[in-house]
Design a protein around this motif. Structure first.
Motif, PDB file in Angstrom:
ATOM      1  N   GLU A  87       0.837  -1.198   0.000  1.00 30.31           N
ATOM      2  CA  GLU A  87       0.000   0.000   0.000  1.00 30.31           C
ATOM      3  C   GLU A  87       0.881   1.260   0.000  1.00 30.31           C
ATOM      4  OE1 GLU A  87      -2.870  -0.057   3.204  1.00 30.31           O
ATOM      5  OE2 GLU A  87      -3.614   1.959   2.715  1.00 30.31           O
ATOM      6  N   ALA A  88       1.925   1.262   0.835  1.00 29.84           N
ATOM      7  CA  ALA A  88       2.850   2.404   0.875  1.00 29.84           C
ATOM      8  C   ALA A  88       3.505   2.602  -0.490  1.00 29.84           C
ATOM      9  CB  ALA A  88       3.914   2.189   1.955  1.00 29.84           C
ATOM     10  N   PHE A  89       3.885   1.503  -1.130  1.00 34.76           N
ATOM     11  CA  PHE A  89       4.498   1.577  -2.459  1.00 34.76           C
ATOM     12  C   PHE A  89       3.534   2.219  -3.460  1.00 34.76           C
ATOM     13  CE2 PHE A  89       5.413  -0.304  -6.651  1.00 34.76           C
ATOM     14  CZ  PHE A  89       6.753   0.026  -6.783  1.00 34.76           C
ATOM     15  N   ASN A  90       2.267   1.861  -3.375  1.00 38.63           N
ATOM     16  CA  ASN A  90       1.270   2.444  -4.279  1.00 38.63           C
ATOM     17  C   ASN A  90       1.043   3.928  -4.007  1.00 38.63           C
ATOM     18  OD1 ASN A  90       0.866   0.093  -5.717  1.00 38.63           O
ATOM     19  ND2 ASN A  90      -0.746  -0.648  -4.324  1.00 38.63           N
ATOM     20  N   ILE A  91       0.958   4.298  -2.718  1.00 37.59           N
ATOM     21  CA  ILE A  91       0.780   5.715  -2.356  1.00 37.59           C
ATOM     22  C   ILE A  91       1.958   6.535  -2.873  1.00 37.59           C
ATOM     23  CG2 ILE A  91       0.710   7.340  -0.401  1.00 37.59           C
ATOM     24  CD1 ILE A  91      -0.745   5.157   1.234  1.00 37.59           C
ATOM     25  N   VAL A  92       3.164   6.039  -2.637  1.00 37.97           N
ATOM     26  CA  VAL A  92       4.376   6.749  -3.054  1.00 37.97           C
ATOM     27  C   VAL A  92       4.451   6.849  -4.579  1.00 37.97           C
ATOM     28  CG1 VAL A  92       6.911   6.504  -3.199  1.00 37.97           C
ATOM     29  CG2 VAL A  92       5.753   6.355  -0.981  1.00 37.97           C
TER      30      VAL A  92
END
Lengths: 67, 55, 67, 55, 67, 55
Positions: free
Chosen positions: B41-46
Protein backbone atom coordinates in the motif's frame (compact mmCIF):
# COMPACT_ATOMS: atom_id res chain seq x y z
CA UNK A 1 29.10 -15.05 -10.64
CA UNK A 2 26.96 -17.40 -8.51
CA UNK A 3 29.92 -17.29 -6.10
CA UNK A 4 29.74 -13.46 -6.04
CA UNK A 5 25.98 -13.57 -5.34
CA UNK A 6 26.54 -16.08 -2.53
CA UNK A 7 29.19 -13.86 -0.92
CA UNK A 8 27.06 -10.76 -1.26
CA UNK A 9 24.10 -12.56 0.42
CA UNK A 10 26.30 -13.73 3.29
CA UNK A 11 27.66 -10.20 3.83
CA UNK A 12 24.15 -8.73 3.78
CA UNK A 13 22.86 -11.36 6.24
CA UNK A 14 25.86 -10.96 8.58
CA UNK A 15 25.37 -7.19 8.66
CA UNK A 16 21.61 -7.47 9.23
CA UNK A 17 21.84 -10.22 11.89
CA UNK A 18 24.67 -8.36 13.67
CA UNK A 19 22.52 -5.24 13.95
CA UNK A 20 19.52 -7.25 15.15
CA UNK A 21 21.27 -9.60 17.58
CA UNK A 22 24.41 -7.88 18.92
CA UNK A 23 23.11 -4.94 20.86
CA UNK A 24 25.59 -4.54 23.72
CA UNK A 25 29.30 -3.72 23.88
CA UNK A 26 31.36 -6.57 22.36
CA UNK A 27 32.68 -8.95 25.02
CA UNK A 28 35.11 -11.88 24.98
CA UNK A 29 32.24 -14.12 23.88
CA UNK A 30 28.63 -13.78 22.76
CA UNK A 31 25.97 -13.93 25.47
CA UNK A 32 23.60 -16.90 25.30
CA UNK A 33 20.81 -14.73 23.87
CA UNK A 34 23.06 -13.12 21.25
CA UNK A 35 24.29 -16.56 20.18
CA UNK A 36 20.76 -17.98 19.92
CA UNK A 37 19.59 -14.94 17.99
CA UNK A 38 22.48 -15.22 15.49
CA UNK A 39 22.02 -18.96 15.06
CA UNK A 40 18.32 -18.50 14.21
CA UNK A 41 18.51 -15.22 12.30
CA UNK A 42 19.38 -16.61 8.85
CA UNK A 43 16.78 -19.40 9.01
CA UNK A 44 13.98 -17.07 10.12
CA UNK A 45 14.90 -14.57 7.42
CA UNK A 46 14.67 -17.30 4.78
CA UNK A 47 11.38 -18.50 6.36
CA UNK A 48 10.12 -14.92 6.09
CA UNK A 49 10.94 -14.81 2.35
CA UNK A 50 9.08 -18.11 1.76
CA UNK A 51 6.12 -16.95 3.86
CA UNK A 52 5.84 -13.74 1.85
CA UNK A 53 5.89 -15.60 -1.47
CA UNK A 54 3.18 -17.97 -0.19
CA UNK A 55 0.98 -15.02 0.90
CA UNK A 56 1.35 -13.32 -2.48
CA UNK A 57 0.40 -16.52 -4.30
CA UNK A 58 -2.65 -16.96 -2.04
CA UNK A 59 -3.77 -13.42 -2.83
CA UNK A 60 -3.29 -14.00 -6.56
CA UNK A 61 -5.31 -17.23 -6.39
CA UNK A 62 -8.14 -15.43 -4.54
CA UNK A 63 -8.22 -12.59 -7.03
CA UNK A 64 -8.27 -15.18 -9.82
CA UNK A 65 -11.39 -16.84 -8.33
CA UNK A 66 -13.20 -13.52 -8.00
CA UNK A 67 -12.62 -12.46 -11.60
CA UNK B 1 9.12 -6.96 -8.79
CA UNK B 2 12.21 -8.65 -7.41
CA UNK B 3 13.44 -5.44 -5.81
CA UNK B 4 10.02 -4.78 -4.27
CA UNK B 5 10.02 -8.28 -2.71
CA UNK B 6 13.58 -7.84 -1.39
CA UNK B 7 12.70 -4.52 0.22
CA UNK B 8 9.44 -5.89 1.66
CA UNK B 9 11.24 -8.89 3.19
CA UNK B 10 13.94 -6.68 4.67
CA UNK B 11 11.55 -4.09 6.16
CA UNK B 12 9.04 -6.64 7.47
CA UNK B 13 11.67 -8.95 8.96
CA UNK B 14 13.16 -5.90 10.73
CA UNK B 15 9.74 -4.92 12.12
CA UNK B 16 8.13 -8.29 12.87
CA UNK B 17 10.94 -10.69 13.82
CA UNK B 18 12.74 -8.78 16.56
CA UNK B 19 14.20 -11.82 18.36
CA UNK B 20 14.68 -14.69 15.87
CA UNK B 21 13.93 -18.00 17.63
CA UNK B 22 13.67 -21.62 16.46
CA UNK B 23 10.61 -20.97 14.24
CA UNK B 24 8.29 -18.13 13.18
CA UNK B 25 5.59 -17.71 15.84
CA UNK B 26 1.91 -17.15 15.04
CA UNK B 27 2.12 -13.50 16.05
CA UNK B 28 5.22 -13.01 13.89
CA UNK B 29 3.35 -14.50 10.91
CA UNK B 30 0.33 -12.25 11.53
CA UNK B 31 2.65 -9.24 11.69
CA UNK B 32 4.43 -10.32 8.47
CA UNK B 33 1.15 -10.79 6.56
CA UNK B 34 -0.08 -7.33 7.59
CA UNK B 35 3.32 -5.78 6.94
CA UNK B 36 3.31 -7.20 3.40
CA UNK B 37 -0.08 -5.60 2.69
CA UNK B 38 0.96 -2.26 4.24
CA UNK B 39 4.29 -2.11 2.38
CA UNK B 40 2.50 -2.72 -0.93
CA UNK B 41 0.00 0.00 0.00
CA UNK B 42 2.85 2.40 0.87
CA UNK B 43 4.50 1.58 -2.46
CA UNK B 44 1.27 2.44 -4.28
CA UNK B 45 0.78 5.72 -2.36
CA UNK B 46 4.38 6.75 -3.05
CA UNK B 47 4.20 5.78 -6.75
CA UNK B 48 0.99 7.77 -7.26
CA UNK B 49 2.39 10.87 -5.49
CA UNK B 50 5.68 10.73 -7.33
CA UNK B 51 4.23 10.16 -10.78
CA UNK B 52 1.56 12.87 -10.38
CA UNK B 53 4.21 15.32 -9.15
CA UNK B 54 6.69 14.76 -11.97
CA UNK B 55 4.08 14.58 -14.76
CA UNK C 1 16.93 3.56 -18.70
CA UNK C 2 14.66 6.46 -17.69
CA UNK C 3 12.24 3.71 -16.63
CA UNK C 4 14.97 2.15 -14.44
CA UNK C 5 15.74 5.53 -12.82
CA UNK C 6 12.03 6.09 -12.16
CA UNK C 7 11.72 2.67 -10.48
CA UNK C 8 14.84 3.20 -8.42
CA UNK C 9 13.52 6.59 -7.20
CA UNK C 10 10.17 5.07 -6.24
CA UNK C 11 11.88 2.25 -4.30
CA UNK C 12 14.14 4.74 -2.49
CA UNK C 13 11.18 6.99 -1.60
CA UNK C 14 9.00 4.07 -0.44
CA UNK C 15 11.80 2.82 1.82
CA UNK C 16 12.52 6.29 3.25
CA UNK C 17 8.85 7.24 3.75
CA UNK C 18 8.11 3.82 5.32
CA UNK C 19 10.89 4.35 7.88
CA UNK C 20 9.73 7.90 8.63
CA UNK C 21 5.97 7.31 8.74
CA UNK C 22 5.29 3.71 9.78
CA UNK C 23 6.64 3.49 13.29
CA UNK C 24 4.32 1.02 15.03
CA UNK C 25 3.55 -2.65 14.49
CA UNK C 26 1.76 -3.17 11.14
CA UNK C 27 -2.01 -3.35 11.54
CA UNK C 28 -4.89 -4.23 9.20
CA UNK C 29 -4.84 -0.62 7.98
CA UNK C 30 -2.69 2.50 8.34
CA UNK C 31 -3.55 4.85 11.20
CA UNK C 32 -4.77 8.29 10.16
CA UNK C 33 -1.40 9.86 11.04
CA UNK C 34 0.59 7.20 9.18
CA UNK C 35 -1.59 7.67 6.11
CA UNK C 36 -1.26 11.46 6.19
CA UNK C 37 2.49 11.21 6.66
CA UNK C 38 2.86 8.82 3.70
CA UNK C 39 0.62 10.91 1.46
CA UNK C 40 2.72 14.05 2.14
CA UNK C 41 6.16 12.44 2.36
CA UNK C 42 7.02 12.38 -1.36
CA UNK C 43 5.81 15.95 -1.98
CA UNK C 44 7.71 17.38 0.99
CA UNK C 45 10.86 15.50 -0.04
CA UNK C 46 10.63 17.02 -3.53
CA UNK C 47 9.92 20.45 -1.96
CA UNK C 48 13.05 19.97 0.15
CA UNK C 49 15.16 19.30 -2.96
CA UNK C 50 13.82 22.44 -4.67
CA UNK C 51 14.33 24.53 -1.51
CA UNK C 52 17.97 23.37 -1.26
CA UNK C 53 18.67 24.28 -4.90
CA UNK C 54 17.12 27.72 -4.36
CA UNK C 55 19.26 28.33 -1.25
CA UNK C 56 22.44 27.34 -3.10
CA UNK C 57 21.61 29.68 -5.97
CA UNK C 58 20.93 32.52 -3.52
CA UNK C 59 24.31 31.95 -1.89
CA UNK C 60 26.05 31.91 -5.26
CA UNK C 61 24.32 35.16 -6.28
CA UNK C 62 25.39 36.81 -2.98
CA UNK C 63 28.99 35.70 -3.39
CA UNK C 64 28.88 37.01 -6.96
CA UNK C 65 27.80 40.49 -5.72
CA UNK C 66 30.54 40.61 -3.08
CA UNK C 67 33.36 39.77 -5.45
CA UNK D 1 28.25 17.73 -6.92
CA UNK D 2 25.13 15.66 -7.69
CA UNK D 3 26.02 13.07 -5.05
CA UNK D 4 26.67 15.79 -2.45
CA UNK D 5 23.23 17.31 -3.15
CA UNK D 6 21.54 13.91 -2.94
CA UNK D 7 23.18 13.15 0.42
CA UNK D 8 22.41 16.64 1.77
CA UNK D 9 18.74 16.35 0.80
CA UNK D 10 18.49 12.90 2.36
CA UNK D 11 20.21 13.84 5.66
CA UNK D 12 18.44 17.18 6.04
CA UNK D 13 14.98 15.82 5.17
CA UNK D 14 15.56 13.09 7.78
CA UNK D 15 16.54 15.66 10.42
CA UNK D 16 14.23 18.58 9.66
CA UNK D 17 10.98 17.13 8.27
CA UNK D 18 10.05 14.59 10.92
CA UNK D 19 6.27 14.62 10.25
CA UNK D 20 5.62 15.53 6.59
CA UNK D 21 2.44 17.64 6.39
CA UNK D 22 0.68 19.54 3.60
CA UNK D 23 3.55 22.03 3.12
CA UNK D 24 6.99 22.85 4.51
CA UNK D 25 6.55 25.00 7.64
CA UNK D 26 8.69 28.05 8.41
CA UNK D 27 10.59 26.20 11.11
CA UNK D 28 11.23 23.27 8.77
CA UNK D 29 12.64 25.69 6.17
CA UNK D 30 14.87 27.37 8.78
CA UNK D 31 16.12 23.94 9.85
CA UNK D 32 16.76 22.92 6.20
CA UNK D 33 18.71 26.11 5.42
CA UNK D 34 20.94 25.63 8.50
CA UNK D 35 21.31 21.92 7.81
CA UNK D 36 22.48 22.65 4.24
CA UNK D 37 25.21 24.98 5.57
CA UNK D 38 26.27 22.53 8.30
CA UNK D 39 26.39 19.53 5.92
CA UNK D 40 28.61 21.50 3.51
CA UNK D 41 30.82 22.49 6.47
CA UNK D 42 31.03 18.85 7.62
CA UNK D 43 31.95 17.82 4.06
CA UNK D 44 34.77 20.38 4.05
CA UNK D 45 36.08 19.30 7.49
CA UNK D 46 36.02 15.63 6.43
CA UNK D 47 37.68 16.34 3.06
CA UNK D 48 40.50 18.32 4.68
CA UNK D 49 41.13 15.64 7.35
CA UNK D 50 41.07 12.80 4.84
CA UNK D 51 43.29 14.47 2.25
CA UNK D 52 45.86 15.62 4.80
CA UNK D 53 45.95 12.12 6.33
CA UNK D 54 46.44 10.21 3.08
CA UNK D 55 48.94 12.72 1.56
CA UNK E 1 39.22 6.28 -11.33
CA UNK E 2 41.41 6.99 -8.27
CA UNK E 3 39.60 10.36 -8.22
CA UNK E 4 36.23 8.55 -8.16
CA UNK E 5 37.37 6.30 -5.29
CA UNK E 6 38.60 9.35 -3.36
CA UNK E 7 35.24 11.11 -3.80
CA UNK E 8 33.30 8.04 -2.82
CA UNK E 9 35.39 7.66 0.38
CA UNK E 10 34.84 11.31 1.30
CA UNK E 11 31.07 10.98 0.78
CA UNK E 12 30.96 7.79 2.88
CA UNK E 13 33.01 9.41 5.68
CA UNK E 14 30.95 12.62 5.65
CA UNK E 15 27.72 10.63 5.92
CA UNK E 16 29.07 8.40 8.71
CA UNK E 17 30.65 11.23 10.72
CA UNK E 18 27.52 13.37 10.32
CA UNK E 19 25.37 10.59 11.78
CA UNK E 20 27.82 10.02 14.64
CA UNK E 21 28.60 13.64 15.53
CA UNK E 22 25.63 15.81 14.59
CA UNK E 23 22.84 14.63 16.84
CA UNK E 24 20.80 17.76 17.54
CA UNK E 25 18.77 20.12 15.36
CA UNK E 26 21.09 22.02 12.97
CA UNK E 27 21.98 25.47 14.32
CA UNK E 28 23.78 28.50 12.85
CA UNK E 29 27.07 26.87 13.83
CA UNK E 30 28.32 23.54 15.17
CA UNK E 31 28.54 23.18 18.96
CA UNK E 32 32.04 22.76 20.36
CA UNK E 33 31.49 19.02 20.92
CA UNK E 34 30.06 18.48 17.42
CA UNK E 35 33.03 20.32 15.91
CA UNK E 36 35.57 18.30 17.92
CA UNK E 37 33.82 15.06 17.05
CA UNK E 38 33.83 15.88 13.31
CA UNK E 39 37.46 17.00 13.35
CA UNK E 40 38.55 13.70 14.96
CA UNK E 41 36.12 11.34 13.25
CA UNK E 42 38.09 10.71 10.03
CA UNK E 43 41.43 10.22 11.85
CA UNK E 44 39.97 7.79 14.40
CA UNK E 45 38.21 5.84 11.63
CA UNK E 46 41.51 5.47 9.77
CA UNK E 47 43.24 4.53 13.08
CA UNK E 48 40.53 1.89 13.55
CA UNK E 49 41.27 0.39 10.11
CA UNK E 50 45.01 0.23 10.87
CA UNK E 51 44.37 -1.25 14.34
CA UNK E 52 42.18 -3.99 12.84
CA UNK E 53 44.81 -4.91 10.25
CA UNK E 54 47.47 -5.08 13.00
CA UNK E 55 45.23 -7.37 15.13
CA UNK E 56 44.61 -9.72 12.21
CA UNK E 57 48.32 -9.94 11.45
CA UNK E 58 49.08 -10.68 15.14
CA UNK E 59 46.52 -13.49 15.12
CA UNK E 60 47.98 -14.93 11.91
CA UNK E 61 51.51 -14.83 13.39
CA UNK E 62 50.28 -16.63 16.56
CA UNK E 63 48.51 -19.32 14.57
CA UNK E 64 51.70 -19.72 12.50
CA UNK E 65 53.77 -20.35 15.67
CA UNK E 66 51.34 -22.93 16.99
CA UNK E 67 51.36 -25.06 13.86
CA UNK F 1 38.14 -10.50 2.29
CA UNK F 2 38.22 -6.77 1.49
CA UNK F 3 34.46 -6.47 1.88
CA UNK F 4 34.57 -8.36 5.20
CA UNK F 5 37.23 -5.94 6.52
CA UNK F 6 35.26 -2.89 5.33
CA UNK F 7 32.09 -4.14 7.06
CA UNK F 8 33.99 -5.05 10.24
CA UNK F 9 35.62 -1.60 10.42
CA UNK F 10 32.29 0.12 9.84
CA UNK F 11 30.34 -1.92 12.43
CA UNK F 12 33.08 -1.84 15.08
CA UNK F 13 33.82 1.88 14.68
CA UNK F 14 30.07 2.51 15.07
CA UNK F 15 29.92 0.41 18.24
CA UNK F 16 33.25 1.18 19.93
CA UNK F 17 34.18 4.77 19.00
CA UNK F 18 31.06 6.67 19.99
CA UNK F 19 32.76 10.06 20.59
CA UNK F 20 35.90 10.32 18.41
CA UNK F 21 38.60 12.22 20.35
CA UNK F 22 42.25 13.04 19.69
CA UNK F 23 43.37 9.38 19.82
CA UNK F 24 41.91 5.88 20.33
CA UNK F 25 41.67 5.22 24.09
CA UNK F 26 42.66 1.92 25.71
CA UNK F 27 39.02 0.97 26.28
CA UNK F 28 38.17 1.78 22.66
CA UNK F 29 41.01 -0.49 21.50
CA UNK F 30 39.84 -3.31 23.80
CA UNK F 31 36.32 -2.92 22.41
CA UNK F 32 37.63 -2.92 18.81
CA UNK F 33 39.72 -6.08 19.34
CA UNK F 34 36.74 -7.94 20.84
CA UNK F 35 34.40 -6.59 18.18
CA UNK F 36 36.73 -7.86 15.43
CA UNK F 37 36.65 -11.38 16.92
CA UNK F 38 32.86 -11.30 17.41
CA UNK F 39 32.15 -10.02 13.89
CA UNK F 40 34.28 -12.80 12.41
CA UNK F 41 32.41 -15.29 14.62
CA UNK F 42 29.05 -13.89 13.47
CA UNK F 43 30.21 -14.14 9.84
CA UNK F 44 31.08 -17.81 10.39
CA UNK F 45 27.75 -18.58 12.12
CA UNK F 46 25.81 -16.87 9.32
CA UNK F 47 27.85 -18.57 6.55
CA UNK F 48 27.28 -22.02 8.07
CA UNK F 49 23.52 -21.46 8.51
CA UNK F 50 23.08 -20.06 5.03
CA UNK F 51 25.11 -22.72 3.23
CA UNK F 52 23.48 -25.60 5.12
CA UNK F 53 20.03 -24.15 4.38
CA UNK F 54 20.52 -23.67 0.65
CA UNK F 55 22.38 -26.97 0.08
Amino acid sequence: QAQARLHSSIHMLTSMCWDKCVTGTPSTRFSRSEEGCLANCVDRFLDTSLFMVKKIEEQRAQHGQLS
Amino acid sequence: AQELMNKTNEKCFAKCVTKPSTSLSGSEETCLARCLDRYMEAFNIVSRSYISRIS
